[in-house]
Design a protein around this motif. Structure first.
Motif, PDB file in Angstrom:
ATOM      1  N   ILE A 140       0.866  -1.177   0.000  1.00  0.00           N
ATOM      2  CA  ILE A 140       0.000   0.000   0.000  1.00  0.00           C
ATOM      3  C   ILE A 140       0.903   1.227   0.000  1.00  0.00           C
ATOM      4  O   ILE A 140       1.938   1.265   0.672  1.00  0.00           O
ATOM      5  N   HIS A 141       0.511   2.245  -0.775  1.00  0.00           N
ATOM      6  CA  HIS A 141       1.372   3.413  -0.938  1.00  0.00           C
ATOM      7  C   HIS A 141       0.548   4.669  -1.176  1.00  0.00           C
ATOM      8  O   HIS A 141      -0.651   4.609  -1.453  1.00  0.00           O
ATOM      9  N   LEU A 199      -1.060 -12.616 -14.139  1.00  0.00           N
ATOM     10  CA  LEU A 199      -2.055 -13.030 -13.145  1.00  0.00           C
ATOM     11  C   LEU A 199      -1.568 -12.770 -11.727  1.00  0.00           C
ATOM     12  O   LEU A 199      -2.327 -12.294 -10.880  1.00  0.00           O
ATOM     13  N   LEU A 200      -0.298 -13.061 -11.447  1.00  0.00           N
ATOM     14  CA  LEU A 200       0.235 -12.810 -10.110  1.00  0.00           C
ATOM     15  C   LEU A 200       0.225 -11.320  -9.777  1.00  0.00           C
ATOM     16  O   LEU A 200      -0.097 -10.931  -8.646  1.00  0.00           O
ATOM     17  N   GLN A 234      -2.371  -6.850  -6.820  1.00  0.00           N
ATOM     18  CA  GLN A 234      -3.130  -5.601  -6.836  1.00  0.00           C
ATOM     19  C   GLN A 234      -4.445  -5.771  -6.079  1.00  0.00           C
ATOM     20  O   GLN A 234      -4.834  -4.913  -5.290  1.00  0.00           O
ATOM     21  N   ILE A 235      -5.141  -6.883  -6.312  1.00  0.00           N
ATOM     22  CA  ILE A 235      -6.406  -7.156  -5.619  1.00  0.00           C
ATOM     23  C   ILE A 235      -6.155  -7.270  -4.118  1.00  0.00           C
ATOM     24  O   ILE A 235      -6.918  -6.729  -3.308  1.00  0.00           O
ATOM     25  N   LEU A 257      -7.835  -5.043  -1.243  1.00  0.00           N
ATOM     26  CA  LEU A 257      -8.574  -5.647  -0.130  1.00  0.00           C
ATOM     27  C   LEU A 257      -8.026  -5.162   1.208  1.00  0.00           C
ATOM     28  O   LEU A 257      -8.795  -4.895   2.140  1.00  0.00           O
ATOM     29  N   LEU A 258      -6.709  -5.053   1.314  1.00  0.00           N
ATOM     30  CA  LEU A 258      -6.098  -4.567   2.553  1.00  0.00           C
ATOM     31  C   LEU A 258      -6.507  -3.121   2.818  1.00  0.00           C
ATOM     32  O   LEU A 258      -6.790  -2.750   3.953  1.00  0.00           O
ATOM     33  N   LYS A 259      -6.569  -2.311   1.762  1.00  0.00           N
ATOM     34  CA  LYS A 259      -7.031  -0.925   1.918  1.00  0.00           C
ATOM     35  C   LYS A 259      -8.464  -0.907   2.433  1.00  0.00           C
ATOM     36  O   LYS A 259      -8.801  -0.153   3.343  1.00  0.00           O
ATOM     37  N   LEU A 260      -9.326  -1.749   1.836  1.00  0.00           N
ATOM     38  CA  LEU A 260     -10.727  -1.800   2.259  1.00  0.00           C
ATOM     39  C   LEU A 260     -10.842  -2.269   3.700  1.00  0.00           C
ATOM     40  O   LEU A 260     -11.629  -1.722   4.478  1.00  0.00           O
TER      41      LEU A 260
END
Length: 182
Positions: A64-65, A160-161, A166-167, A171-174
């Motif tokens: 996250i940045h 894909l990785l 990115q997903i 999710l961590l941000k959410l």
């Protein structure tokens, strides 16, 4: 500050070397600086190496940045010469993030390059900062000028990785946002 440099390895290879220190205390000013650097980088004809304290707070674990990161790297203008091992570049137990970066733009994105965040081992006694050291760890970047290589397109697995990473970051941000409202 920027300077045109000639490489002693390849005397005909001219490039721009830029040192930056983006705003820490004003998010909007930092974002504007990042946007302007992207615009400037896009307009240059020479390869660019840009280093400094960008204050983008790249979390070592989650990735996250700060939004400034997205602004400077928009449209693939600048690329991070990312160290293999990420450790906090600031000497503080309060943060686990990278603030200091080496970016490349233009033809420099095709040069073989690597970087290392120095003094990451606590036994190095570099941190914490005092009157004799900086409050940031130094970054060593190495470039092989004159040996331009064409980037290898990512394979399907790499794509894909990267999408999964990115997903996971989103999710961590959410999760952080939801937990902050509790």
């Amino acid at each position: 500050m920027s300077a045109k440099l000639l490489s002693c390895l390849s005397p005909l290879q001219e490039f721009l070397f830029v040192v930056n220190h983006l705003y820490r205390s004003s998010e909007s000013s930092r974002h504007e600086q990042a946007r302007l650097l992207n615009e400037w980088g896009r307009s240059q004809q020479l390869p660019i190496i840009a280093a400094g304290d960008y204050n983008f707070d790249w979390d070592v674990v989650s990735g996250i940045h700060d939004e400034g990161w997205d602004l400077i790297t928009a449209d693939d203008v600048f690329t991070w010469v990312k160290p293999d091992k990420l450790i906090a570049t600031i000497c503080s137990n309060r943060y686990n993030s990278v603030l200091d970066f080496v970016f490349v733009a233009g033809e420099a994105k095709n040069w073989p390059a690597s970087s290392v965040i120095l003094y990451g081992d606590p036994s190095d006694a570099y941190c914490p900062d005092d009157q004799t050291t900086s409050d940031h760890r130094p970054i060593l970047a190495t470039f092989q000028l004159g040996e331009s290589v064409q980037p290898t397109p990512p394979n399907q697995q790499q794509v894909l990785l990267e999408q999964i990473e990115q997903i996971e970051r989103e999710l961590l941000k959410l999760k952080t946002l939801v937990e902050g409202r509790s």
